[in-house]
Motif scaffolding. Structure first.
Motif: not given
Length: 71
Positions: A8-12, A30-32, A37-39, A58-61
């Protein structure tokens, strides 16, 4: 099948990099458990909104949290 947080992080990151309005190099992702989380820094409040919209698409978010700062 659930998508991994790493994927997911890579796709975002890829989606942000492909967007002409968002300066993706200044945005950390960062994805959990599907929550992203976008910073980092962007140029305007419009760019914050755009980055959040791109990430949500993005798919999965599941959720997007904003820690972006206008510089």
């Amino acid at each position: 099948m659930a998508i991994s947080d790493t994927a997911i992080s890579a796709r975002v990151k890829a989606a942000l990099a492909a967007d002409p309005d968002v300066k993706a190099r200044d945005v950390q992702v960062e994805t959990f458990r599907g929550t992203v989380q976008l910073s980092g820094f962007v140029d305007s409040p419009d760019n914050i909104r755009r980055a959040l919209d791109v990430a949500r698409g993005v798919d999965g978010v599941r959720e997007v949290r904003n820690a972006l700062i206008v510089k």
